[in-house]
Design a protein around this motif. Structure first.
Motif, PDB file in Angstrom:
ATOM      1  N   PHE A 123       0.789  -1.405   0.003  1.00  0.00           N
ATOM      2  CA  PHE A 123       0.096   0.391   0.086  1.00  0.00           C
ATOM      3  C   PHE A 123       1.223   1.049  -0.063  1.00  0.00           C
ATOM      4  O   PHE A 123       0.795   1.929  -0.403  1.00  0.00           O
ATOM      5  CB  PHE A 123      -1.081   0.188   1.837  1.00  0.00           C
ATOM      6  N   CYS A 124       2.028   1.282   0.594  1.00  0.00           N
ATOM      7  CA  CYS A 124       2.845   2.440   0.598  1.00  0.00           C
ATOM      8  C   CYS A 124       3.577   1.983  -0.571  1.00  0.00           C
ATOM      9  O   CYS A 124       3.892   3.510  -0.506  1.00  0.00           O
ATOM     10  CB  CYS A 124       4.167   2.049   1.535  1.00  0.00           C
ATOM     11  N   TYR A 125       3.874   1.667  -1.530  1.00  0.00           N
ATOM     12  CA  TYR A 125       4.655   2.030  -2.645  1.00  0.00           C
ATOM     13  C   TYR A 125       3.646   2.161  -3.826  1.00  0.00           C
ATOM     14  O   TYR A 125       4.060   3.273  -4.180  1.00  0.00           O
ATOM     15  CB  TYR A 125       4.826   0.299  -3.198  1.00  0.00           C
ATOM     16  N   ALA A 126       1.845   2.084  -3.210  1.00  0.00           N
ATOM     17  CA  ALA A 126       1.257   2.481  -4.101  1.00  0.00           C
ATOM     18  C   ALA A 126       0.999   4.494  -3.940  1.00  0.00           C
ATOM     19  O   ALA A 126       0.979   4.803  -4.865  1.00  0.00           O
ATOM     20  CB  ALA A 126      -0.328   1.644  -4.716  1.00  0.00           C
ATOM     21  N   VAL A 127       1.070   4.654  -2.614  1.00  0.00           N
ATOM     22  CA  VAL A 127       0.990   5.909  -2.078  1.00  0.00           C
ATOM     23  C   VAL A 127       2.843   6.509  -2.266  1.00  0.00           C
ATOM     24  O   VAL A 127       1.966   7.828  -3.300  1.00  0.00           O
ATOM     25  CB  VAL A 127       0.699   6.176  -1.060  1.00  0.00           C
ATOM     26  N   LEU A 145       2.534   9.966  -4.764  1.00  0.00           N
ATOM     27  CA  LEU A 145       3.668  11.535  -4.432  1.00  0.00           C
ATOM     28  C   LEU A 145       4.625  12.381  -5.351  1.00  0.00           C
ATOM     29  O   LEU A 145       5.013  12.743  -5.396  1.00  0.00           O
ATOM     30  CB  LEU A 145       3.806  10.964  -3.168  1.00  0.00           C
ATOM     31  N   VAL A 146       5.482  10.701  -5.928  1.00  0.00           N
ATOM     32  CA  VAL A 146       7.129  11.008  -6.848  1.00  0.00           C
ATOM     33  C   VAL A 146       6.221  11.917  -8.083  1.00  0.00           C
ATOM     34  O   VAL A 146       7.222  12.386  -7.994  1.00  0.00           O
ATOM     35  CB  VAL A 146       7.603   9.490  -6.780  1.00  0.00           C
ATOM     36  N   VAL A 147       5.016  10.994  -7.625  1.00  0.00           N
ATOM     37  CA  VAL A 147       4.552  11.790  -9.719  1.00  0.00           C
ATOM     38  C   VAL A 147       4.605  13.101  -9.096  1.00  0.00           C
ATOM     39  O   VAL A 147       4.134  13.747 -10.447  1.00  0.00           O
ATOM     40  CB  VAL A 147       3.345  10.406 -10.685  1.00  0.00           C
ATOM     41  N   LEU A 153      -5.031   3.512  -6.713  1.00  0.00           N
ATOM     42  CA  LEU A 153      -3.773   4.582  -6.635  1.00  0.00           C
ATOM     43  C   LEU A 153      -3.302   4.391  -7.915  1.00  0.00           C
ATOM     44  O   LEU A 153      -2.597   5.579  -8.480  1.00  0.00           O
ATOM     45  CB  LEU A 153      -2.993   4.543  -5.072  1.00  0.00           C
ATOM     46  N   PHE A 154      -2.921   3.633  -8.398  1.00  0.00           N
ATOM     47  CA  PHE A 154      -1.647   3.290  -9.914  1.00  0.00           C
ATOM     48  C   PHE A 154      -3.267   4.275 -10.792  1.00  0.00           C
ATOM     49  O   PHE A 154      -1.747   4.658 -11.432  1.00  0.00           O
ATOM     50  CB  PHE A 154      -1.875   2.039  -9.979  1.00  0.00           C
TER      51      PHE A 154
END
Length: 392
Positions: free
Chosen positions: A133-137, A141-143, A210-211
């Motif tokens: 889940f943190c990876y999706a968030v 946020l990176v983008v 998110l994806f």
């Protein structure tokens, strides 16, 4: 495999549905778990080891997304070790396991092993869900340029903190007032099942959203760089979309059997007699999905590395070599490539505008390269001249 039935089985007065699946061919089931977990463990480690003939990928800075992917693999590896240990003890010491069912036994070690091994597997699987889940968030946020290196600390607090809190809370409610005298009925076990499946359902529902938002943001980001959407940018956006699709496909394949199995067992628990002939097909389906769980749950670690990095090859490089810090060399080379000689009498605001433009371009390239990491072949990375691939 990971299931709340592992913890429920530790109660002497366990329900009939848990008794059904746990007593169904335990030798075969444990053997399947050991085989699947061992294969996944070896292949996952093989995937993560450095390979011969591969130069280190140069990233402009330490990526929190790359760290999260590594932590997901570590959770899978440690969880697989727990499955192998639990199943090995189950197969090698049947007398020790039989003492778990003793209501007023004096030997506490069988119950301690039952609870401890089940909690270890649940905790690491839950932590893996939270990290996913943190990876999706983080990707989103990176983008959006809202994530930094300090964000990884917050991810650690959320992933490990929530995993431990939910695991302890569920176990405490399940074994109330004590392990030797668990409460009867389905109601007291419901909180434990909720705390177990809440992070799984969160990833299953929220991560695709998110994806999808991340892919849309990537397309807007690529168009905004030069005002056009070239074939290279379109191909890169498709690669990122395929990467996210692979991640969710692996997750659905490995854990959909758990949801189906738990639904069938809950239905059986609500029946007055689960041994009725009318429920034969339901019992058979529950037992089949139980075996499937033993195969697919441990394989998540290896399948995720395929989704993250692709197949990295067999040629392992075990030689320790001192390598330059990639983001330092990248930053210096990027400055050398993007800097332009200017006369001494240029106005300072022109220099500032060039610096801002270069910094924005580099930041965009960093964000895209983080998301597309491991999704393209090595030859492709060397032949493409787009600034998007300058981070490799």
């Amino acid at each position: 495999m990971a299931s709340p039935r592992l913890e429920t089985y530790c109660c002497p007065n366990r329900d009939a549905a848990t008794q059904l699946v746990m007593n169904f061919q335990p030798e075969v089931f444990c053997g399947v778990c050991i085989g699947s977990a061992s294969i996944s463990l070896l292949l996952t480690i093989l995937q993560l080891l450095p390979k011969k003939g591969q130069s280190p990928r140069k990233m402009p800075k330490a990526s929190s997304s790359s760290t999260i992917l590594l932590l997901i693999s570590i959770c899978d590896i440690l969880g697989g070790l727990g499955m192998i240990f639990r199943s090995s003890v189950w197969l090698g010491f049947p007398g020790f396991i039989a003492n778990i069912s003793v209501v007023n036994g004096t030997d506490v070690w069988p119950s301690a092993f039952c609870v401890g091994s089940a909690m270890w597997i649940q905790l690491l699987c839950s932590a893996g869900f939270w990290w996913l889940f943190c990876y999706a968030v983080d990707s989103y946020l990176v983008v959006r340029r809202s994530a930094g290196l300090s964000t990884i600390v917050l991810y650690h607090m959320m992933a490990w903190g929530l995993a431990v809190m939910l695991c302890v809370e569920g176990i405490a409610l399940l074994y109330y007032p004590s392990l030797s005298s668990c409460e009867n009925g389905l109601e007291h076990a419901v909180p434990h099942y909720i705390t177990t499946y809440a992070p799984l359902l969160l990833v299953l529902v929220v991560n695709p959203i998110l994806f999808r938002r991340t892919v849309s943001a990537v397309a807007s980001l690529l168009k905004g760089r030069q005002g056009i959407y070239t074939e290279h940018e379109r191909r890169l956006g498709t690669e990122i979309q395929i990467r996210f699709f692979k991640i969710m496909l692996v997750f659905v394949i490995c854990w959909s059997s758990n949801i189906i199995n738990e639904s069938l067992l809950f239905y059986l628990e609500m029946q007055p007699d689960i041994n009725e002939m009318l429920l034969k097909n339901i019992r058979s389906a529950a037992l089949i999905t139980w075996i499937i769980m033993g195969v697919l749950n441990p394989m998540q670690g290896f399948l995720f590395t395929l989704a993250f990095y692709g197949w990295t090859g067999w040629r392992v490089d075990l030689k320790w070599r001192k390598r330059e810090i990639p983001w330092e060399s990248m930053s210096s080379s990027a400055v050398g490539e993007n800097a332009y000689p200017s006369p001494v009498n240029y106005q300072s605001n022109i220099h500032d505008s060039k610096k801002v433009s270069t910094a924005d371009s580099q930041q965009t390239d960093e964000a895209i390269s983080m998301l597309s990491e491991g999704n393209t072949s090595g030859d492709d990375r060397l032949t493409r001249s787009s600034p998007i691939y300058q981070g490799w």
